[in-house]
Design a protein around this motif. Structure first.
Motif, mmCIF file in Angstrom:
data_model
loop_
_atom_site.group_PDB
_atom_site.id
_atom_site.type_symbol
_atom_site.label_atom_id
_atom_site.label_comp_id
_atom_site.label_asym_id
_atom_site.label_seq_id
_atom_site.Cartn_x
_atom_site.Cartn_y
_atom_site.Cartn_z
ATOM 1 N N LEU A 62 -3.553 5.459 -7.168
ATOM 2 C CA LEU A 62 -2.178 5.765 -7.559
ATOM 3 C C LEU A 62 -1.136 4.895 -6.861
ATOM 4 O O LEU A 62 -0.129 4.534 -7.469
ATOM 5 N N ALA A 63 -1.347 4.578 -5.593
ATOM 6 C CA ALA A 63 -0.340 3.820 -4.841
ATOM 7 C C ALA A 63 -0.023 2.461 -5.488
ATOM 8 O O ALA A 63 1.162 2.156 -5.700
ATOM 9 N N PRO A 64 -1.015 1.639 -5.835
ATOM 10 C CA PRO A 64 -0.660 0.368 -6.491
ATOM 11 C C PRO A 64 -0.036 0.556 -7.878
ATOM 12 O O PRO A 64 0.822 -0.227 -8.284
ATOM 13 N N LEU A 65 -0.457 1.604 -8.580
ATOM 14 C CA LEU A 65 0.146 1.856 -9.896
ATOM 15 C C LEU A 65 1.617 2.225 -9.760
ATOM 16 O O LEU A 65 2.458 1.749 -10.527
ATOM 17 N N VAL A 66 1.928 3.068 -8.790
ATOM 18 C CA VAL A 66 3.328 3.448 -8.544
ATOM 19 C C VAL A 66 4.126 2.227 -8.097
ATOM 20 O O VAL A 66 5.261 2.026 -8.529
#
Length: 92
Positions: A62-66
């Protein structure tokens, strides 16, 4: 007149630079918050290893997508003032 146009182009480049910096900084902050919110419980509490692994992997996904979504959304909304030609005087 060419001096004014040069300052205007430099101001536009400066605005783009500031906007890129803001996009990267706010995206890094948002990604860190999301990762902390998702994987934080695995760091704070004793959980079964399967759940800990799931929380970490979810945070890592999720962190890189956000991050990417935030950068794209900030830069897509940024539009430098293009209503006048680059050589036009603002009072014209």
């Amino acid at each position: 007149m060419s001096e004014y146009g040069g300052r205007r182009r430099q101001a536009r480049r400066d605005a783009v630079t500031v906007e890129i910096g803001y996009a990267l900084f706010s995206a890094a902050f948002a990604a860190a918050v999301i990762f902390g919110a998702v994987a934080g419980p695995a760091l704070l509490f004793r959980l079964p290893s399967g759940i800990e692994m799931l929380l970490f992997r979810t945070g890592y996904v999720l962190a890189p997508l956000v991050f990417a979504a935030r950068v794209v959304s900030v830069l897509a909304c940024f539009r430098p003032d293009t209503s006048r030609p680059s050589g036009a005087h603002p009072d014209a």
